[in-house]
Structure formats: C-alpha cells, structure tokens
Design an enzyme around this catalytic site. Structure first.
Site, PDB file in Angstrom:
ATOM      1  CG  ASP A 124      -2.164 -20.255   2.074  1.00  0.00           C
ATOM      2  OD1 ASP A 124      -1.651 -20.092   3.199  1.00  0.00           O
ATOM      3  OD2 ASP A 124      -1.611 -20.905   1.165  1.00  0.00           O
ATOM      4  CE1 TYR A 170      -2.938  -3.182   0.788  1.00  0.00           C
ATOM      5  CE2 TYR A 170      -4.451  -1.343   0.629  1.00  0.00           C
ATOM      6  CZ  TYR A 170      -4.207  -2.699   0.611  1.00  0.00           C
ATOM      7  OH  TYR A 170      -5.238  -3.572   0.417  1.00  0.00           O
ATOM      8  CG  ASP A 206      -8.110  -4.364   1.752  1.00  0.00           C
ATOM      9  OD1 ASP A 206      -9.295  -4.296   2.127  1.00  0.00           O
ATOM     10  OD2 ASP A 206      -7.679  -3.740   0.774  1.00  0.00           O
ATOM     11  CE  LYS A 216       1.305 -17.790   0.619  1.00  0.00           C
ATOM     12  NZ  LYS A 216       0.599 -19.064   0.756  1.00  0.00           N
TER      13      LYS A 216
END
Ligand SMILES: NC(=O)C1=CN([C@@H]2O[C@H](COP(=O)(O)OP(=O)(O)OC[C@H]3O[C@@H](n4cnc5c(N)ncnc54)[C@H](OP(=O)(O)O)[C@@H]3O)[C@@H](O)[C@H]2O)C=CC1
Ligand SMILES: O=C(O)CCC(=O)C(=O)O
Ligand SMILES: [Mg+2]
Length: 417
Positions: free
Chosen positions: A284, A161, A308, A231
């Site tokens: 995930d 971002y 988000d 992740k």
C-alpha cells in the site's frame, strides 16, 4: 500431429540450447493467439507493424512465419463449444519456444477460470515481465512522467491465482471451514456459515526463482536497486516469506551485505562495480510512493496479485494501459502479451491503441536477438506519438492531436520507420 493448426511450410522452429540461449533461424515460426474482444483489432496491426520492421531492418533476409494457434472464444468456434484451451495449443507454444498472444476474456464470478492464468501455469511461465517507461509526448497524469522507469517481475505461478477456492455455502467450503475450526483451532472466521474460502500458496522455491531473475536483470542491465513489494505485515508467512526469502537469496547467491543492520542489503554489480541495493516496500505504501517518488524505484519483484495491481497502476502513470507491454517467461519458453485485457466495449471497432501488443512484439524481437527490428519499432512509436496522430486514448488527453484508428496508428508507425 496437429488437428486444426496449419504449420507454415516456409519457416523453421526456434530451438533452445542447454544454457537457454536461442537458435533463431531467418524464418522462425512464431505461434500467435489472436485473442478475444479487441484481439481481433490489435493482433493484425501488430503483425503488420512487425512484418514491416523486420522487412525494413533485414531487407528480406529475415521474415517471421506466423502460425495461428487457438484459445478463448475462437477456439470454441474451431474445436467445439467447450474447448477453450486445446492441448495442441499448449504443445505448440511449448515446442516453438517463442509466441505472442492477444488478451483473453475471463468472466467475473462463475464460468471458466482464466485462460491467461492457465497458459502461464500449464507452461510454468513463472516470470511476468512488465517494463514501464515513458514515451515523450504521451499524456500522463504526472508532472514528471519520465521519472517513472521501472521493470516489474511479477511472480506468475502461485499466490491466490492458483485458483484454490470454494463458493460460499458449498459442501467443499463447509468441509474446509469445519477442518479449520475443529482441527486447526481457527476461531477468526467471522461468518463461517456464509464464507467463501480461498487459499494462497506462496513457496520459497517459487519466490527464489522469481527474485533470482529480478536480481540478475538488475546486474545485466546496470540497474541501481531491486525492491521486494509485499504485504508481509498482514500476511506474515506468505507475503512476509516472499520478503525474507528474497533478502536471503540476495545475500546467499549475490553476496549482498546488510545495510545498517538490515533488512536492506546491497552488493556490487560484478559487471560495473556499482552498488545494487535490495530493499522492500509494503504494497500500500509502495502504491503511493510510485506516484510521489517514482525515481527511487527501478526493478520491482513482487507476488502475483500485487504485480497485477502494480502493473496497471504504473501503466497509468506513463499514459495508460494502451502502451503497456509484457512477457510471460520460463527459463526456455516465452509468451509475449499486452498488460491490458479484451476491452469488450471496443471490440471489432478498429478503435483501441495497438501499442501494448506492438511493444510486446518489440520485446519478443529483442528476446530473439533481432535488435535492429526492435529498435525500429521503438523509434517509429516515438515518431508516431511525436506526430500527434494517435488513438482515442491519447487523443482525448493531448492538445492538437489527430485521432486515428487502431489500424491507422499501425500505418503511422510504418510510415515513420
Ligand atoms: N492478459 C489478458 O489477457 C488480460 C485479460 N483481461 C480480461 O479482459 C476482460 C476485460 O477486462 P477489463 O477489466 O475491462 O480491463 P481491460 O484492460 O480490458 O480494459 C479496461 C480499460 O482499459 C483501457 N484499455 C484497454 N485496452 C486498451 C487499448 N488497447 N487501448 C487503449 N485503452 C485500452 C480502456 O479504457 P477506457 O474505458 O478509459 O477507454 C478499457 O475500458 C476481462 O475478462 C479480464 O479478465 C484483463 C487483463 C489482462
Ligand atoms: O486473466 C485475466 O483475465 C486477467 C489477467 C490480468 O489482469 C493480468 O495478467 O494482468
Ligand atoms: Mg491485470
């Protein structure tokens, strides 16, 4: 001196003490941004419901002095065609400490960068706080939606971002790719001639201040765990760093000790003596676990992009984005806003659910210490939903519901105060 903002003469500023506690006058001036798209529908309803709750709770002794400030399309109408986020909006939001905003549109691909992100970055509102809870009676795709009860701490100032990216085939992208291949020995850009390039900064300082807030929230609110969502198996230094810095901070500042050799760790809540477990989950896997075993998760600390995705996914679990509230916060400044966007197809139709922005205002009242008014908003929301007089998003999934408009739902809430 302000140019287009009309400062109410019947209100006073909220101020901040050295320990970041607030001094809230009985008539605080609260800046608000109406917002693009459905902002025109939900913002007036939010104000009406908040005014009614405050009047009911304090019998006229307290009142909010609303002050409109501008961003997005309305700003271009007031300040001129290219002025999307005027400096005086930033100055006023900083100076008046507590504010609330409707959603702002960001075009996909070209065009202006996100004004929502710009507000967070310019004001260094590094925590995006998004609580997710179930209201009885709300239609949900889950069999046991009440088991979803989480509070997301989304890092709000860095990650992709930061907006450091260059278009494919631009001179800038070519220069960066040349640098990477010639000077950094990078061989893995599959199509170097046609690649766009983005850079993802994630820092130890940015991670630590966010994770510290999440851990402190767990202490203050007697929560059983904090989960670091990342992740880090793929992005080892950015997302993996987030995990490692988070665990290290829990040990260093909160006295957490390793569980079975780690990496999970735990510490005793100094207020209650109960254990707080600090754990992590790869993003995930986390997205499937929150559907299958939501009760195992409580406070979530995560990076900007994961946060988000996770906030919309969790909002859906408890009945949708129409009642998902949020806040963007630094140590001193707080700007409240709904999780959803401008839903342009519904703009100006008095149609959508104003619940997200109303519940964001409820967080704002609680932040100001106006708990009686905040409690009234929660109880009237519960009663409005129980009466099954709800907006389209709930009505289409609820048996025996009567569909009401956006403003109609606000009126149902006020009737139920
Ligand atoms: N903080 C902010 O200001 C944010 C701004 N945005 C911006 O908003 C714009 C539109 O984004 P988009 O991806 O369409 O996402 P939106 O969140 O605006 O809308 C997606 C869907 O969510 C549902 N929805 C949204 N708002 C409400 C509401 N108040 N009540 C009930 N349901 C609602 C609707 O579902 P259905 O179609 O099923 O009725 C809608 O089609 C983009 O420019 C985006 O960048 C996006 C997110 C946050
Ligand atoms: O800035 C935008 O337009 C989107 C932001 C967003 O999706 C969010 O903050 O949840
Ligand atoms: Mg979002």
């Amino acid at each position: 001196m302000v140019q287009h903002i009309k400062v109410p003469t019947d209100g006073q500023k909220i101020t901040v003490n050295a320990d970041f506690s607030l001094n809230v006058p009985d008539q605080p001036i609260i800046p608000f941004i109406e917002g693009d798209g459905t902002g025109v529908d939900i913002t007036p309803v939010m104000r009406k419901v908040v005014d009614a709750a405050v009047a009911k709770a304090y019998g006229g002794d307290r009142k909010i002095a609303w002050m409109e400030v501008f961003a997005g399309e309305k700003s271009t109408q007031v300040y001129g065609p290219d002025v999307w986020l005027p400096p005086e909006t930033l100055d006023v939001v900083r100076e008046y400490v507590v504010s609330i905003k409707g959603p702002l549109t960001t075009p996909v691909g070209g065009g202006i960068r996100s004004l929502n992100v710009a507000l967070r970055q310019e004001l260094d509102l590094y925590v995006c706080l998004r609580p997710v809870r179930y209201f009885n009676g709300v239609p949900s795709p889950l069999r046991e939606p009440h088991k979803t009860d989480m509070v997301i701490f989304r890092e709000n100032s860095e990650d992709i971002y930061a907006g450091i990216e260059w278009a494919a085939e631009s001179p800038e992208a070519k220069k960066v790719i040349d640098f990477l291949t010639r000077e950094m020995g990078v061989r893995k850009i599959r199509f170097p001639d046609t690649s766009a390039i983005g850079i993802k900064p994630v820092s130890r300082e940015g991670t630590e201040r966010l994770v510290r807030k999440a851990l402190q929230y767990a202490v203050d609110n007697d929560k059983p765990s904090v989960t670091l969502v990342h992740k880090g198996n793929i992005m080892k230094y950015t997302e993996g760093g987030f995990r490692d810095w988070g665990y290290a901070l829990a040990q260093r500042e909160f006295g957490a000790e390793l569980v079975d050799g780690g990496p999970w760790c735990k510490f005793k809540n100094p207020r209650t003596g109960k254990d707080i477990v600090v754990k992590d989950s790869i993003a995930d896997a986390f997205l499937q676990q929150i559907l299958l075993r939501p009760a195992e998760y409580s406070v979530i600390a995560t990076l900007n992009l994961n946060g988000d995705y996770v906030s919309d996914a969790l909002a859906a679990q408890v009945g949708g984005i129409g009642i998902a509230p949020g806040a963007n916060m630094s140590d001193s400044v707080a700007m409240f806003e709904a999780t959803h966007g401008t839903a342009p197809k519904y703009a100006g139709k008095d149609y959508v659910n104003p619940g997200s922005l109303i519940l964001s205002a409820e967080m704002m009242l609680r932040h100001m210490g106006w708990t009686e008014a905040a409690d009234l908003i929660i109880s009237s929301m519960e009663r409005a939903i129980a009466s099954k007089r709800v907006t389209y998003d709930f009505a289409r999934l609820m048996e025996g519901a009567t569909q009401v408009s956006c403003s109609g739902f606000g009126d149902v809430m006020i009737e139920n105060m």
